[in-house]
Write a protein that holds these residues in place. Structure first.
Motif, short mmCIF file in Angstrom:
data_model
loop_
_atom_site.label_atom_id
_atom_site.label_comp_id
_atom_site.label_asym_id
_atom_site.label_seq_id
_atom_site.Cartn_x
_atom_site.Cartn_y
_atom_site.Cartn_z
N ILE A 148 -14.92 -16.35 26.66
CA ILE A 148 -14.72 -14.90 26.58
C ILE A 148 -14.13 -14.54 25.22
O ILE A 148 -13.40 -13.58 25.08
CB ILE A 148 -13.82 -14.39 27.72
CG1 ILE A 148 -12.51 -15.19 27.76
CG2 ILE A 148 -14.53 -14.48 29.06
CD1 ILE A 148 -11.38 -14.46 28.45
N HIS B 49 -17.13 -17.15 33.98
CA HIS B 49 -16.31 -16.56 32.91
C HIS B 49 -15.01 -16.00 33.46
O HIS B 49 -15.02 -15.30 34.47
CB HIS B 49 -17.11 -15.47 32.19
CG HIS B 49 -18.38 -15.98 31.59
ND1 HIS B 49 -19.53 -16.16 32.34
CD2 HIS B 49 -18.66 -16.41 30.33
CE1 HIS B 49 -20.48 -16.65 31.56
NE2 HIS B 49 -19.98 -16.82 30.34
N ILE C 146 -12.40 -13.50 33.50
CA ILE C 146 -12.16 -12.12 33.08
C ILE C 146 -10.89 -11.60 33.74
O ILE C 146 -10.82 -11.50 34.96
CB ILE C 146 -13.34 -11.22 33.49
CG1 ILE C 146 -14.68 -11.79 33.00
CG2 ILE C 146 -13.11 -9.79 32.98
CD1 ILE C 146 -14.90 -11.75 31.52
N CYS D 177 -17.21 -8.56 27.90
CA CYS D 177 -17.61 -9.91 28.33
C CYS D 177 -18.04 -9.88 29.80
O CYS D 177 -19.00 -10.55 30.19
CB CYS D 177 -16.46 -10.89 28.14
SG CYS D 177 -16.20 -11.34 26.41
N LEU D 178 -17.32 -9.11 30.61
CA LEU D 178 -17.68 -8.97 32.02
C LEU D 178 -19.10 -8.43 32.14
O LEU D 178 -19.92 -8.92 32.92
CB LEU D 178 -16.70 -8.01 32.71
CG LEU D 178 -16.86 -7.76 34.21
CD1 LEU D 178 -16.35 -8.96 35.00
CD2 LEU D 178 -16.08 -6.51 34.65
N SER E 174 -22.30 -10.70 33.45
CA SER E 174 -22.92 -10.23 34.69
C SER E 174 -24.35 -9.78 34.44
O SER E 174 -25.25 -10.04 35.25
CB SER E 174 -22.13 -9.07 35.29
OG SER E 174 -20.80 -9.43 35.49
N CYS F 45 -18.61 -14.45 36.99
CA CYS F 45 -17.31 -14.02 36.48
C CYS F 45 -16.23 -14.22 37.54
O CYS F 45 -16.45 -13.96 38.72
CB CYS F 45 -17.34 -12.53 36.11
SG CYS F 45 -18.28 -12.20 34.62
N THR G 61 -19.31 -5.56 38.12
CA THR G 61 -20.31 -6.64 38.00
C THR G 61 -21.55 -6.33 38.81
O THR G 61 -22.67 -6.64 38.39
CB THR G 61 -19.74 -8.00 38.49
OG1 THR G 61 -19.43 -7.92 39.89
CG2 THR G 61 -18.50 -8.40 37.72
#
Lengths: 390, 390
Positions: free
Chosen positions: A175, A202, A204, A219-220, A224, A230, A264
């Motif tokens: 991330i 990931h 988050i 990044c989320l 996704s 995530c 997401t």
């Protein structure tokens, strides 16, 4: 072997009564509706939340908690397959077995002789190899230490290469940024996995109180949108970034992760997710979080129960301690955290080996000891086989 | 508050499948029938066992395991009241709540600064006072350290006086000898309590393999005949005084405690008893037992399950470790032992605070830390109250 039998006395780890979970959900809904959350510098996410009826005011979105739960329950998988190198090296997250991963994030590495230095690539590869060898860790994690001798722009790639070259086990994504995230997914051969599958998970975190910062949010969205996984967590300091009471902190944190998880599913319905809540008391005398406090174990148990209600896999935190050396406090606190996560029912347990100094150091001696503890835990869970009964 | 809810994932501490318990019971019956047990220098006990059909050969008695279980099930109370000073200070042993008691037996006392000496009366009274003050220990135990500055013939009385003068909590009796045992019962105002009650609990161990020595046997008889309580335990060293495998050790130990428990009910039907099994691996390199090994936690869980089958309260062992200092190993092993005993369902948990150096030292710093751990455990068990939910 274990299903036809029950514990002698029925004593179980503390579990939250339904009335407490109801209060947390109700309180979170009130926070979401009246205070709202800040989603920084990401108009796309705000627009998507508007489709769920959010009222937007600048970066602030006031939300309907029930709508968030609906979109999560309707779309997020209750369990998913997490692929390693080759189809044989796949884990099932949310299927009943716990997945243990090593410490995530420390800048420093300390060796059993007490010598300590800022982490470098050589350390990183040694730790990944160690985590790969032990059956007690099912994932090699990511960012097992920082790699200060590598150019900042290349760190995520060197880390990913270590995992890919030294292990078959599933590992986590980066991330460090949207671009880095996509590069690692590409390197690992991920992106657009079939529904219910992922290559990388990931990490988050929201930024309590009630904020999603730009980078984790993007990044989320990036992970996704590619169908990758995530872990959405609120990591709170009680008395600093969250209410000082356990119930208050859980209420705030649940509001945060609920919004993150719903996002997401707006980005990509069916994207794999894991939910986590973790609250650490904040010491006003040292101005530091006090990892290893028993209340944090209660917070992760509450988080697990709330995730079960929501129908998504849940994260636990094993092996954490605030001790600065690998002493009695470190042993006691680490095991208590691991047991709370494991017996509480977490599907994915991060920091399960090597954590020391409030997470600022990866300690190789403690990592070995934590691994031995995990081996004992996992041998016990398969007692029928251990006893070699007919 | 805790009864309407179940753990999220249903993960529990390892429990032995019924087939394993069947094998242990069957194997023990075979040992009792073919090898038998030695009861040293106590013709009275041998005569009593003959009434159950035992075949006597010198001090050796070959026994029918099923008859032993019958006499225990027909007479031994499933739970009993353990009185302290004044009727308010009574505990219920076998009623669902765990009773925690401090370390029992160390010759030495070590202080947090590392200074260590042979225990004396001043130390003893300090430790009893400490154990009395904390709500985390429900009993002040006995022999919390030895008192080397007191004449041997007076030690049991000075110890008992410390418990009586400094605490209201129930404490344990002495097994220094029959006479000493009776003197302490007398001092504590016990003897001939009403059925289902006792004043003192006496720690009676077999001497594996397959022996009851004269002194514990006579103490067992003396205490039971007065209607007072006994904890009958086999404390085995796997690979030295018992088979090296867990199943083998459990089989031998169960044969031993079954005979000891049956004797109590022959001496005095209805006498309160607690059953315990504990097996420690024996190291061939150090020639010492390795306390704190995960297999010992499995052994106490098996013991608890076998005691439940038999219908008597069960003993657990918390806080044990083989570490020589209060370090990471000590913290980790102690908590693992305590959790196995507690979540395994033990009714009475000995050594729950202060044990160090394979039980050769009472460590005041570790005692304080163990107590803090017990407080966390007990607060978690009453989570509904802790959260102050309506």
């Amino acid at each position: 072997m274990m299903t036809d039998i029950s514990l002698a006395n029925g004593r179980v780890l503390p579990v939250f009564p339904q009335i407490a979970l109801d209060e947390i959900e109700g309180g979170a809904d009130r926070i979401l509706r009246t205070v709202g959350l800040d989603f920084k510098d990401d108009p796309t996410s705000l627009e998507m939340l508007e489709t769920l009826g959010a009222r937007i005011d600048g970066s602030r979105a006031r939300l309907d908690g029930e709508r968030l739960r609906e979109v999560i329950r309707a779309n997020a998988p209750a369990s998913f397959t997490w692929h390693g190198q080759g189809r044989d090296a796949a884990l099932h997250c949310g299927g009943g077995d716990a997945i243990f991963a090593p410490v995530y994030g420390p800048p420093k590495v300390t060796r059993p002789d007490g010598s300590s230095r800022l982490g470098c690539l050589e350390d990183y590869r040694e730790i990944v190899a160690l985590c790969s060898q032990t059956p007690a860790l099912q994932s090699t994690g990511f960012l097992v230490c920082n790699v200060h001798d590598v150019e900042k722009g290349d760190r995520h790639l060197e880390m990913a290469k270590a995992h890919l070259e030294l292990s078959d086990k599933p590992f986590m994504g980066t991330i460090f940024g949207e671009k880095a995230l996509a590069e690692v997914i590409d390197l690992a051969g991920g992106g657009e996995p079939e529904p219910g599958h992922c290559t990388l998970l990931h990490l988050i975190n929201s930024t309590p109180p009630l904020v999603f910062q730009k980078n984790p949010l993007r990044c989320l969205r990036a992970a996704s949108s590619l169908g990758e996984g995530c872990i959405v967590t609120s990591y709170m300091m009680m008395g600093a970034t969250a209410p000082v009471t356990l119930m208050g902190a859980m209420t705030q944190g649940y509001a945060e992760v609920l919004a993150g998880l719903a996002l997401t599913q707006l980005y990509r319905p069916g994207a794999p997710v894991v939910m986590g809540l973790y609250a650490v008391p904040f010491s006003m005398s040292t101005m530091q979080p006090v990892f290893g406090d028993p209340v944090s174990n209660l917070s992760q148990i509450a988080g697990i129960q709330l995730a079960r209600r929501l129908g998504v896999p849940c994260r636990g935190d094993g092996g954490v301690t605030s001790s600065k050396v690998d002493d009695a406090q470190a042993g006691y606190e680490s095991l208590a955290a691991t047991q709370a996560a494991y017996f509480g029912g977490a599907d994915f347990i991060l920091h399960a080996a090597g954590w020391l100094e409030n997470g600022r150091c990866t300690h190789l001696g403690k990592m070995q000891r934590d691994i031995e503890g995990l081996e004992a835990l996992q041998a016990g869970a398969d007692l029928g086989s251990t006893l070699q009964l007919s």
